[in-house]
Design a protein around this motif. Structure first.
Motif, PDB file in Angstrom:
ATOM      1  N   LEU A  60       0.814  -1.214   0.000  1.00  0.00           N
ATOM      2  CA  LEU A  60       0.000   0.000   0.000  1.00  0.00           C
ATOM      3  C   LEU A  60       0.850   1.268   0.000  1.00  0.00           C
ATOM      4  O   LEU A  60       0.368   2.340  -0.358  1.00  0.00           O
ATOM      5  N   LYS A  61       2.120   1.160   0.389  1.00  0.00           N
ATOM      6  CA  LYS A  61       2.995   2.324   0.491  1.00  0.00           C
ATOM      7  C   LYS A  61       3.755   2.642  -0.802  1.00  0.00           C
ATOM      8  O   LYS A  61       4.392   3.677  -0.878  1.00  0.00           O
ATOM      9  N   ILE A  62       3.690   1.768  -1.793  1.00  0.00           N
ATOM     10  CA  ILE A  62       4.473   2.012  -3.007  1.00  0.00           C
ATOM     11  C   ILE A  62       3.651   2.755  -4.049  1.00  0.00           C
ATOM     12  O   ILE A  62       2.440   2.909  -3.908  1.00  0.00           O
ATOM     13  N   ASP A  63       4.315   3.193  -5.097  1.00  0.00           N
ATOM     14  CA  ASP A  63       3.684   3.929  -6.191  1.00  0.00           C
ATOM     15  C   ASP A  63       2.439   3.171  -6.667  1.00  0.00           C
ATOM     16  O   ASP A  63       2.501   1.964  -6.907  1.00  0.00           O
ATOM     17  N   PRO A  64       1.298   3.856  -6.799  1.00  0.00           N
ATOM     18  CA  PRO A  64       0.050   3.178  -7.168  1.00  0.00           C
ATOM     19  C   PRO A  64       0.116   2.375  -8.470  1.00  0.00           C
ATOM     20  O   PRO A  64      -0.468   1.289  -8.560  1.00  0.00           O
ATOM     21  N   SER A  65       0.814   2.863  -9.492  1.00  0.00           N
ATOM     22  CA  SER A  65       0.867   2.111 -10.758  1.00  0.00           C
ATOM     23  C   SER A  65       1.674   0.824 -10.566  1.00  0.00           C
ATOM     24  O   SER A  65       1.326  -0.223 -11.129  1.00  0.00           O
ATOM     25  N   CYS A  66       2.723   0.889  -9.772  1.00  0.00           N
ATOM     26  CA  CYS A  66       3.522  -0.312  -9.476  1.00  0.00           C
ATOM     27  C   CYS A  66       2.723  -1.248  -8.576  1.00  0.00           C
ATOM     28  O   CYS A  66       2.770  -2.469  -8.733  1.00  0.00           O
ATOM     29  N   ARG A  67       2.003  -0.664  -7.620  1.00  0.00           N
ATOM     30  CA  ARG A  67       1.214  -1.459  -6.684  1.00  0.00           C
ATOM     31  C   ARG A  67       0.192  -2.314  -7.431  1.00  0.00           C
ATOM     32  O   ARG A  67       0.046  -3.504  -7.153  1.00  0.00           O
ATOM     33  N   LYS A  68      -0.503  -1.724  -8.393  1.00  0.00           N
ATOM     34  CA  LYS A  68      -1.525  -2.478  -9.129  1.00  0.00           C
ATOM     35  C   LYS A  68      -0.897  -3.682  -9.839  1.00  0.00           C
ATOM     36  O   LYS A  68      -1.430  -4.782  -9.792  1.00  0.00           O
ATOM     37  N   VAL A  69       0.245  -3.462 -10.484  1.00  0.00           N
ATOM     38  CA  VAL A  69       0.900  -4.558 -11.204  1.00  0.00           C
ATOM     39  C   VAL A  69       1.304  -5.663 -10.232  1.00  0.00           C
ATOM     40  O   VAL A  69       1.078  -6.852 -10.488  1.00  0.00           O
ATOM     41  N   LEU A  70       1.888  -5.296  -9.090  1.00  0.00           N
ATOM     42  CA  LEU A  70       2.305  -6.309  -8.109  1.00  0.00           C
ATOM     43  C   LEU A  70       1.097  -7.035  -7.505  1.00  0.00           C
ATOM     44  O   LEU A  70       1.150  -8.247  -7.275  1.00  0.00           O
ATOM     45  N   GLU A  71       0.016  -6.313  -7.266  1.00  0.00           N
ATOM     46  CA  GLU A  71      -1.189  -6.957  -6.746  1.00  0.00           C
ATOM     47  C   GLU A  71      -1.725  -7.974  -7.746  1.00  0.00           C
ATOM     48  O   GLU A  71      -2.119  -9.080  -7.378  1.00  0.00           O
ATOM     49  N   TRP A  72      -1.747  -7.599  -9.022  1.00  0.00           N
ATOM     50  CA  TRP A  72      -2.215  -8.530 -10.046  1.00  0.00           C
ATOM     51  C   TRP A  72      -1.306  -9.757 -10.111  1.00  0.00           C
ATOM     52  O   TRP A  72      -1.770 -10.874 -10.265  1.00  0.00           O
ATOM     53  N   MET A  73       0.008  -9.523  -9.972  1.00  0.00           N
ATOM     54  CA  MET A  73       0.962 -10.630 -10.055  1.00  0.00           C
ATOM     55  C   MET A  73       0.877 -11.538  -8.834  1.00  0.00           C
ATOM     56  O   MET A  73       0.752 -12.753  -8.964  1.00  0.00           O
ATOM     57  N   TYR A  74       0.965 -10.956  -7.638  1.00  0.00           N
ATOM     58  CA  TYR A  74       1.093 -11.752  -6.422  1.00  0.00           C
ATOM     59  C   TYR A  74      -0.223 -12.165  -5.805  1.00  0.00           C
ATOM     60  O   TYR A  74      -0.356 -13.277  -5.320  1.00  0.00           O
ATOM     61  N   PHE A  75      -1.185 -11.258  -5.786  1.00  0.00           N
ATOM     62  CA  PHE A  75      -2.422 -11.565  -5.103  1.00  0.00           C
ATOM     63  C   PHE A  75      -3.476 -12.164  -6.029  1.00  0.00           C
ATOM     64  O   PHE A  75      -4.344 -12.894  -5.585  1.00  0.00           O
ATOM     65  N   ASP A  76      -3.385 -11.845  -7.342  1.00  0.00           N
ATOM     66  CA  ASP A  76      -4.323 -12.424  -8.298  1.00  0.00           C
ATOM     67  C   ASP A  76      -3.699 -13.547  -9.117  1.00  0.00           C
ATOM     68  O   ASP A  76      -4.392 -14.228  -9.866  1.00  0.00           O
ATOM     69  N   GLY A  77      -2.393 -13.702  -9.054  1.00  0.00           N
ATOM     70  CA  GLY A  77      -1.703 -14.801  -9.733  1.00  0.00           C
ATOM     71  C   GLY A  77      -1.556 -14.639 -11.234  1.00  0.00           C
ATOM     72  O   GLY A  77      -1.381 -15.622 -11.951  1.00  0.00           O
ATOM     73  N   LEU A  78      -1.633 -13.410 -11.737  1.00  0.00           N
ATOM     74  CA  LEU A  78      -1.496 -13.189 -13.177  1.00  0.00           C
ATOM     75  C   LEU A  78      -0.024 -13.093 -13.574  1.00  0.00           C
ATOM     76  O   LEU A  78       0.800 -12.608 -12.807  1.00  0.00           O
ATOM     77  N   THR A  79       0.283 -13.545 -14.776  1.00  0.00           N
ATOM     78  CA  THR A  79       1.634 -13.364 -15.308  1.00  0.00           C
ATOM     79  C   THR A  79       1.739 -11.965 -15.891  1.00  0.00           C
ATOM     80  O   THR A  79       0.727 -11.286 -16.114  1.00  0.00           O
ATOM     81  N   GLN A  80       2.955 -11.536 -16.175  1.00  0.00           N
ATOM     82  CA  GLN A  80       3.135 -10.219 -16.772  1.00  0.00           C
ATOM     83  C   GLN A  80       2.450 -10.149 -18.133  1.00  0.00           C
ATOM     84  O   GLN A  80       1.838  -9.131 -18.477  1.00  0.00           O
ATOM     85  N   GLN A  81       2.532 -11.203 -18.900  1.00  0.00           N
ATOM     86  CA  GLN A  81       1.886 -11.245 -20.212  1.00  0.00           C
ATOM     87  C   GLN A  81       0.363 -11.115 -20.061  1.00  0.00           C
ATOM     88  O   GLN A  81      -0.282 -10.369 -20.802  1.00  0.00           O
ATOM     89  N   GLU A  82      -0.211 -11.823 -19.092  1.00  0.00           N
ATOM     90  CA  GLU A  82      -1.658 -11.749 -18.863  1.00  0.00           C
ATOM     91  C   GLU A  82      -2.076 -10.344 -18.431  1.00  0.00           C
ATOM     92  O   GLU A  82      -3.119  -9.845 -18.865  1.00  0.00           O
ATOM     93  N   ILE A  83      -1.286  -9.705 -17.603  1.00  0.00           N
ATOM     94  CA  ILE A  83      -1.586  -8.331 -17.179  1.00  0.00           C
ATOM     95  C   ILE A  83      -1.584  -7.410 -18.394  1.00  0.00           C
ATOM     96  O   ILE A  83      -2.483  -6.589 -18.571  1.00  0.00           O
ATOM     97  N   SER A  84      -0.577  -7.571 -19.235  1.00  0.00           N
ATOM     98  CA  SER A  84      -0.468  -6.750 -20.437  1.00  0.00           C
ATOM     99  C   SER A  84      -1.710  -6.898 -21.315  1.00  0.00           C
ATOM    100  O   SER A  84      -2.294  -5.905 -21.759  1.00  0.00           O
ATOM    101  N   GLU A  85      -2.107  -8.141 -21.535  1.00  0.00           N
ATOM    102  CA  GLU A  85      -3.249  -8.401 -22.413  1.00  0.00           C
ATOM    103  C   GLU A  85      -4.567  -7.971 -21.776  1.00  0.00           C
ATOM    104  O   GLU A  85      -5.410  -7.353 -22.426  1.00  0.00           O
ATOM    105  N   GLU A  86      -4.743  -8.304 -20.488  1.00  0.00           N
ATOM    106  CA  GLU A  86      -6.019  -8.044 -19.831  1.00  0.00           C
ATOM    107  C   GLU A  86      -6.269  -6.562 -19.565  1.00  0.00           C
ATOM    108  O   GLU A  86      -7.393  -6.084 -19.647  1.00  0.00           O
ATOM    109  N   TYR A  87      -5.224  -5.807 -19.272  1.00  0.00           N
ATOM    110  CA  TYR A  87      -5.404  -4.405 -18.907  1.00  0.00           C
ATOM    111  C   TYR A  87      -4.904  -3.437 -19.977  1.00  0.00           C
ATOM    112  O   TYR A  87      -4.878  -2.230 -19.768  1.00  0.00           O
ATOM    113  N   GLY A  88      -4.492  -3.973 -21.124  1.00  0.00           N
ATOM    114  CA  GLY A  88      -4.104  -3.132 -22.248  1.00  0.00           C
ATOM    115  C   GLY A  88      -2.854  -2.302 -22.013  1.00  0.00           C
ATOM    116  O   GLY A  88      -2.723  -1.214 -22.567  1.00  0.00           O
ATOM    117  N   LEU A  89      -1.954  -2.820 -21.202  1.00  0.00           N
ATOM    118  CA  LEU A  89      -0.689  -2.122 -20.945  1.00  0.00           C
ATOM    119  C   LEU A  89       0.409  -2.753 -21.791  1.00  0.00           C
ATOM    120  O   LEU A  89       0.432  -3.975 -21.961  1.00  0.00           O
TER     121      LEU A  89
END
Length: 175
Positions: free
Chosen positions: A120-149
């Motif tokens: 919760l203390k880190i940069d919000p854009s970085c926080r979202k990516v880490l939450e998706w990776m660690y807490f939602d179990g998404l890969t970086q590729q899946e994050i890219s595709e699912e969120y259009g980044l």
């Protein structure tokens, strides 16, 4: 079985190896993805088990838990070794982020609640990516595709977020 192991019975140790090697290898392989290193670490793990079986106490937990902790700690120690760090210095960004994320997630499992607070203390854009990776179990590729980044943006944010988390972990904790 434990008594036989503690007395140095080779047959008991062979039985232990036959029944636990695959499980311990799987644990090691999740932390250290390089096959050759994982095989060597499994061997190191069983040497440690052979040497220290005398210290195992039934009252403190199951044999399986004791074995798993030895495997896990052996693999984590390897990822922190000078050899491993030197070997990974020249890897591409994807490998580096993957290695850092495995080490962070494995070595901090006991502190998950603290980790959520630190995230919760880190940069919000970085926080979202880490939450998706660690807490939602998404890969970086899946994050890219699912969120259009762009994939590069996801990797950069993950790396920067891990760096911020590492700095927060290294700060002295209040007593």
């Amino acid at each position: 079985m434990i008594d036989r192991l503690q007395q140095g019975d080779n047959a008991a140790f062979e039985y232990l190896y036959d029944h636990y090697a695959a499980t311990l290898f799987g644990i090691i392989k999740r932390i250290v993805t390089k096959e050759e290193d994982a095989v060597n670490l499994l061997q190191d793990c069983f040497v440690k088990i052979w040497r220290y079986i005398g210290t195992y106490e039934v009252e403190k937990g199951s044999l399986a838990t004791w074995l798993i902790n030895i495997a896990r700690n052996t693999a984590i120690d390897h990822t922190r070794s000078k050899h491993f760090i030197r070997e990974t210095k020249n890897q591409n960004l994807d490998s580096l982020v993957s290695i850092e994320s495995r080490v962070l997630s494995v070595s901090q499992q006991e502190d998950t609640l603290d980790l959520r607070q630190l995230v919760l203390k880190i940069d919000p854009s970085c926080r979202k990516v880490l939450e998706w990776m660690y807490f939602d179990g998404l890969t970086q590729q899946e994050i890219s595709e699912e969120y259009g980044l762009p994939l590069g943006t996801v990797k950069t944010r993950a790396r920067n977020g891990l760096r911020e988390l590492r700095e927060l972990f290294e700060q002295p904790k209040p007593v």
